[in-house]
Every structure is written in structure tokens, then in C-alpha cells.
Design an enzyme around this catalytic site. Structure first.
Site, short mmCIF file in Angstrom:
data_model
loop_
_atom_site.label_atom_id
_atom_site.label_comp_id
_atom_site.label_asym_id
_atom_site.label_seq_id
_atom_site.Cartn_x
_atom_site.Cartn_y
_atom_site.Cartn_z
N GLU A 136 0.79 -1.23 0.00
CA GLU A 136 0.00 0.00 0.00
C GLU A 136 0.82 1.29 0.00
O GLU A 136 0.49 2.24 -0.71
CB GLU A 136 -0.96 0.01 1.21
N1 COA Z 1 -6.43 -3.63 -8.82
C1 COA Z 1 -6.88 -3.49 -10.08
N2 COA Z 1 -6.35 -4.13 -11.13
C2 COA Z 1 -5.33 -4.99 -10.89
C3 COA Z 1 -4.82 -5.19 -9.61
C4 COA Z 1 -5.41 -4.48 -8.54
N3 COA Z 1 -5.01 -4.64 -7.28
N4 COA Z 1 -3.81 -6.09 -9.69
C5 COA Z 1 -3.71 -6.41 -10.99
N5 COA Z 1 -4.63 -5.75 -11.71
C6 COA Z 1 -4.85 -5.80 -13.15
C7 COA Z 1 -3.69 -5.13 -13.90
O1 COA Z 1 -3.86 -3.71 -13.95
C8 COA Z 1 -3.81 -5.80 -15.25
O2 COA Z 1 -4.85 -5.16 -15.96
P1 COA Z 1 -4.73 -4.99 -17.58
O3 COA Z 1 -4.71 -6.40 -18.11
O4 COA Z 1 -5.96 -4.22 -17.91
O5 COA Z 1 -3.44 -4.24 -17.82
C9 COA Z 1 -4.28 -7.21 -14.90
O6 COA Z 1 -4.83 -7.14 -13.58
C10 COA Z 1 -3.15 -8.20 -14.87
O7 COA Z 1 -2.11 -7.67 -14.05
P2 COA Z 1 -0.57 -7.94 -14.36
O8 COA Z 1 0.22 -7.06 -13.45
O9 COA Z 1 -0.31 -7.84 -15.82
O10 COA Z 1 -0.47 -9.49 -13.92
P3 COA Z 1 0.77 -10.32 -13.41
O11 COA Z 1 0.28 -11.72 -13.34
O12 COA Z 1 2.00 -10.00 -14.19
O13 COA Z 1 1.02 -9.80 -11.91
C11 COA Z 1 0.37 -9.14 -9.68
C12 COA Z 1 0.09 -10.04 -10.92
C13 COA Z 1 -0.77 -9.38 -8.69
C14 COA Z 1 1.71 -9.55 -9.06
C15 COA Z 1 0.41 -7.66 -10.14
O14 COA Z 1 -0.74 -7.39 -10.93
C16 COA Z 1 0.44 -6.67 -9.02
O15 COA Z 1 1.46 -6.48 -8.39
N6 COA Z 1 -0.71 -5.98 -8.77
C17 COA Z 1 -0.78 -4.95 -7.76
C18 COA Z 1 -1.18 -5.60 -6.48
C19 COA Z 1 -1.17 -4.64 -5.31
O16 COA Z 1 -0.29 -3.84 -5.11
N7 COA Z 1 -2.22 -4.77 -4.50
C20 COA Z 1 -2.41 -4.02 -3.29
C21 COA Z 1 -3.62 -3.20 -3.40
S1 COA Z 1 -3.82 -2.15 -1.98
#
Ligand code: COA
Length: 267
Positions: A136
Site C-alpha cells: 500500500e
Molecule cells: N487492482 C486493479 N487491477 C489490478 C490489480 C489491482 N489490485 N492487480 C492487478 N490488476 C490488473 C492489472 O492492472 C492488469 O490489468 P490490464 O490487463 O488491464 O493491464 C491485470 O490485472 C493483470 O495484471 P498484471 O500485473 O499484468 O499481472 P501479473 O500476473 O503480471 O502480476 C500481480 C500479478 C498481482 C503480481 C500484479 O498485478 C500486481 O502487483 N498488482 C498490484 C497488487 C497490489 O499492489 N495490491 C495491493 C492493493 S492495496
């Protein structure tokens, strides 16, 4: 018994609650929070259900709160913003207070609220490649809503380091701080979950519910006493300048303005 973002199915005394939004890595938006709370509530209310297994479809267990939803909530009225935060808190509380044993099956990643779901499960089984993190602060936010549950689970020392650095950590580290109980190879994940479920089914259902309530009572102040405080903190954060910048940067796939790496071309 299924709905678009969360699937609930029964297998004898075991209720399977599956986060089913793999295209967004099972991120929790308002609709998903409602559906998940409904599924947990429905399964928890059934006399014939004794164990809830919480899992996520696709490559990732749960990417935490949906950041698009968070961004929208930041521009809501104060009361609407708070109401969203309360709905999220109530979801964690519903899992935490379920009288059934809750087993979480974690693959890929459990970040932010995803790690929070692990914190409110009774038994967490993770595959060895899973990554955890309270990301966060890198988004200008704080892990407020999950904090009463997470700090109770991992303690203040681990929480201070992990909440402040927002670093991602391994399943082995998660096990060392009590967030995860069993680390297994990916192809053994389902079997390991089944084994835990088998153990839980040997326990008397009333005693399981009483043991959960017992631990909650002796582990510290009840989470609900911190509900309004935690919800106020996140509502203010997501409406703040830093919160808006962090969410904008995530959604535009750029680095936020406080990041020293900003503007650098790096991997
Ligand atoms: N909220 C909204 N959308 C999210 C998301 C979230 N927390 N986490 C992932 N997504 C979306 C991405 O924006 C992406 O959307 P797109 O296809 O329209 O570009 C899709 O999900 C796939 O994400 P991507 O990062 O390409 O997948 P990945 O498998 O390479 O990685 C994670 C997966 C979870 C490691 C990575 O998405 C990530 O780090 N997300 C952020 C998580 C985070 O910080 N959460 C805390 C929230 S307080």
C-alpha cells in the site's frame, strides 16, 4: 450457487469459495466484496458445512483491493468513501468470525487485501513460489482496513517492517511470521489443502467454533473496536494527494512522483 465474480460450491461438509476474476488477478472491487461476503455468510450459516476453503482462480490468489475501485472511491463523498471501506472491513470480519474453519489456498500472489484474507483464515497453505506483500505505501495508501487482523496475526515488529517497506516476500518468510502455515510445491497445493481439510473434519464442529472464538478473545482487542478508526484512515488516504497520485501511477503503469526511480529507464 454461483455468481459472476465469486463461485460457491458444496462438496459434502466442505464449502469451496473461489475468487473468480482472474483477468484482474482476483482484485477486490465493490461487487466482488459483496459477492464474497454473501458467499462466506451463506456458507457460514449452513449447519451441514464444517470447513470453508478459500481459493482464487488463475495464476494469482488475490491482488488485493481493486485499485480502480479505490481511485473512484477517493473522489466519492466522505460518507460514500467510508461506506466502501466499511464493506471491505466487514468482509474480513465475516471470514474472521465465521464459526467454520477457514482454509486459504494461495498460489501466485497475495498482496494487500489478498494477504489480509490470509490473515483472517485459520489455516493458510501456500505454494512455494507465492509472493506476499503489503504494497500500500508504494501506492500512497496504508494497509488500514486489514491492519487489525494482520497485526494480530504477525505482530507489530513484522508489521512495521513490512507495512513501511511494502516489500514483497516469499512464502517461506510468510511462514516464519505466522501468516502462512504450510508451504508446498505448486502441484501439491490441492492435496495439501485436502489433507488440512481432512484433519479439520476430525474435529468436533462445535469445538472448532469455540476454539476460534477463544483465540479471538485472548489474542487482543476485538477487531470491530478498530473498525471506524481503520475505515477513516483508508478513506482519508485514498482521497489524499499521495493516494490519488499512487493510484493514478499504478493505473497508468508509471512510477509515482515520490519514487526516486521516476524518469529513469530501468528494468
Ligand atoms: N487492482 C486493479 N487491477 C489490478 C490489480 C489491482 N489490485 N492487480 C492487478 N490488476 C490488473 C492489472 O492492472 C492488469 O490489468 P490490464 O490487463 O488491464 O493491464 C491485470 O490485472 C493483470 O495484471 P498484471 O500485473 O499484468 O499481472 P501479473 O500476473 O503480471 O502480476 C500481480 C500479478 C498481482 C503480481 C500484479 O498485478 C500486481 O502487483 N498488482 C498490484 C497488487 C497490489 O499492489 N495490491 C495491493 C492493493 S492495496
Amino acid at each position: 450457487m454461483s455468481s459472476p465474480r465469486v463461485a460457491l460450491s458444496l462438496d459434502g461438509p466442505v464449502a469451496h469459495v473461489v475468487l473468480d476474476r482472474p483477468e484482474a488477478r482476483n482484485a477486490l472491487d465493490g461487487e466482488m466484496v459483496r459477492e464474497l461476503a454473501d458467499a462466506v455468510g451463506a456458507a457460514s450459516a449452513r449447519d451441514d458445512v464444517r470447513v470453508l476453503v478459500l481459493s482464487g482462480r488463475g495464476s494469482v490468489f488475490c491482488a488485493g483491493a481493486d485499485l480502480e475501485w479505490m481511485k473512484t472511491a477517493g473522489s466519492f463523498t466522505d460518507e460514500e468513501n467510508l461506506a466502501d471501506a466499511r464493506a471491505l472491513f466487514d468482509l474480513f470480519q465475516a471470514v474472521d468470525r465465521s464459526p467454520k474453519a477457514v482454509v486459504a489456498s494461495v498460489q501466485g500472489a497475495a498482496l494487500g487485501g489478498g494477504a489480509g484474507l490470509g490473515a483472517v483464515a485459520d489455516v493458510v497453505v501456500a505454494e512455494e513460489g507465492a509472493r506476499f506483500g503489503f504494497t500500500e505505501v508504494r501506492l500512497g495508501l496504508v494497509p488500514a482496513v486489514i491492519s487489525p487482523f494482520v497485526v494480530r496475526k504477525i505482530g507489530a515488529s513484522a508489521a512495521r517492517e513490512l507495512f513501511l517497506t511494502a516489500g514483497r516476500f516469499t512464502a517461506a518468510r510468510a511462514a516464519s511470521i505466522g501468516l502462512v502455515h504450510h508451504v508446498v510445491r505448486l502441484h501439491d497445493l490441492d492435496a495439501a489443502v485436502d489433507e488440512r481439510v481432512g484433519e479439520l473434519l476430525r474435529a468436533a464442529p462445535g469445538a472448532v467454533a469455540a476454539a476460534k472464538a477463544l483465540v479471538r478473545s485472548v489474542a487482543g482487542p476485538p477487531a470491530e473496536s478498530l473498525r471506524e478508526f481503520a475505515c477513516r484512515v483508508i478513506a482519508e488516504r485514498r482521497a489524499s494527494k499521495e493516494g490519488r497520485e499512487g493510484l493514478r501511477a499504478f493505473l497508468e503503469k508509471v512510477t509515482p512522483d515520490w519514487d526516486p526511480g521516476r524518469g529513469r529507464i530501468s528494468g
